[in-house]
Scaffold this motif. Structure first.
Motif, short mmCIF file in Angstrom:
data_model
loop_
_atom_site.label_atom_id
_atom_site.label_comp_id
_atom_site.label_asym_id
_atom_site.label_seq_id
_atom_site.Cartn_x
_atom_site.Cartn_y
_atom_site.Cartn_z
N HIS A 1 0.84 -1.23 -0.13
CA HIS A 1 -0.09 0.02 -0.03
C HIS A 1 0.81 1.21 0.15
O HIS A 1 2.09 1.13 0.43
N GLU B 1 0.68 3.89 1.84
CA GLU B 1 1.31 4.38 3.23
C GLU B 1 2.53 3.86 3.66
O GLU B 1 3.37 4.24 4.04
N CYS C 1 -6.00 1.67 5.56
CA CYS C 1 -6.59 0.36 5.79
C CYS C 1 -5.85 -0.02 7.37
O CYS C 1 -4.99 0.55 7.81
N CYS D 1 -2.20 -0.62 7.15
CA CYS D 1 -1.36 0.48 7.28
C CYS D 1 -1.51 1.21 8.54
O CYS D 1 -0.49 2.06 8.97
ZN LIG Z 1 -3.05 -0.15 3.85
#
Ligand SMILES: [Zn+2]
Ligand SMILES: Nc1ccn([C@H]2C[C@H](O)[C@@H](COP(=O)(O)O)O2)c(=O)n1
Length: 196
Positions: free
Chosen positions: A95, A97, A121, A124
């Motif tokens: 992801h 992040e 999410c 993260c």
């Molecule tokens: Zn994430």
């Protein structure tokens, strides 16, 4: 009257249409998202310290050396007879992040702000909390009702990591390479010749 005061064609006052800090960092995240190969959702993230210095940026993509052309960009459908979890991108994507945190190269992230184009999410959120990031500014929260995002909010709220939707001051930011090239008498580059 124009924003930039002029005397005989000379600018005498500072330019007023400069980018606000938050718009600047969110735009940086959006620009970073443009690097993503994900055909559905491109996410960008930017980590900024208390002196408004960019510490790291990232976007969603496969891990280094995992080929964008070999690993799947599809979402495997659970209720179909040929369901194969290994054909789902979520098994492989890092992801935005997480990539931004990893790209910070060991810099301390305590007290920094994270700008992300999509609310983080739960996975993260764990990294955000552990790395000491104290505030999150996001643009979209399109998956807010999904359990992973509810869990994320629950953790962030429990430990006091701030999160708020960024409301842009400017509706749009236009980047036109032509503008710069047109005012450069030494440029021999013609954008019409570029093979994009
Ligand atoms: Zn994430
Ligand atoms: N905060 C987030 C949320 C998602 N991502 C990535 C993961 C996938 O590449 C994509 C989401 O795809 P979709 O489920 O919309 O098909 O975005 C992220 O980087 N950061």
């Amino acid at each position: 009257m124009s924003e930039e005061a002029t005397v005989q064609g000379m600018e005498t006052h500072k330019r007023m249409s400069y980018l606000h800090w938050d718009d600047y960092f969110m735009a940086t995240s959006l620009l970073s998202a443009q690097r993503s190969k994900d055909p559905v959702t491109q996410v960008g993230a930017c980590i900024v310290d208390s002196q408004n210095r960019i510490v790291a940026i990232g976007y969603n993509g496969f891990p280094r050396n995992c080929s964008d052309d070999e690993f799947p960009w599809t979402k495997a459908k659970k209720d179909t007879k040929d369901f194969d979890p290994l054909k789902d991108k979520k098994m492989y994507v890092v992801h935005a992040e997480a990539n931004a945190i990893l790209n910070s190269n060991g810099a301390t992230l305590t007290g920094t702000r994270l700008y992300t184009t999509l609310f983080p999410c739960n996975e993260c959120a764990k990294l955000i909390i552990q790395s000491g990031i104290s505030d999150i500014l996001y643009l979209s929260d399109k998956y807010a009702e999904k359990p992973t995002y509810r869990a994320s909010r629950r953790m962030l709220d429990a430990v006091g990591v701030g999160h708020r939707r960024h409301v842009p001051k400017q509706k749009q930011i236009i980047i036109n390479f032509d503008d710069i090239l047109e005012e450069d008498p030494n440029s021999s580059l013609n954008l019409n010749d570029l093979h994009l």
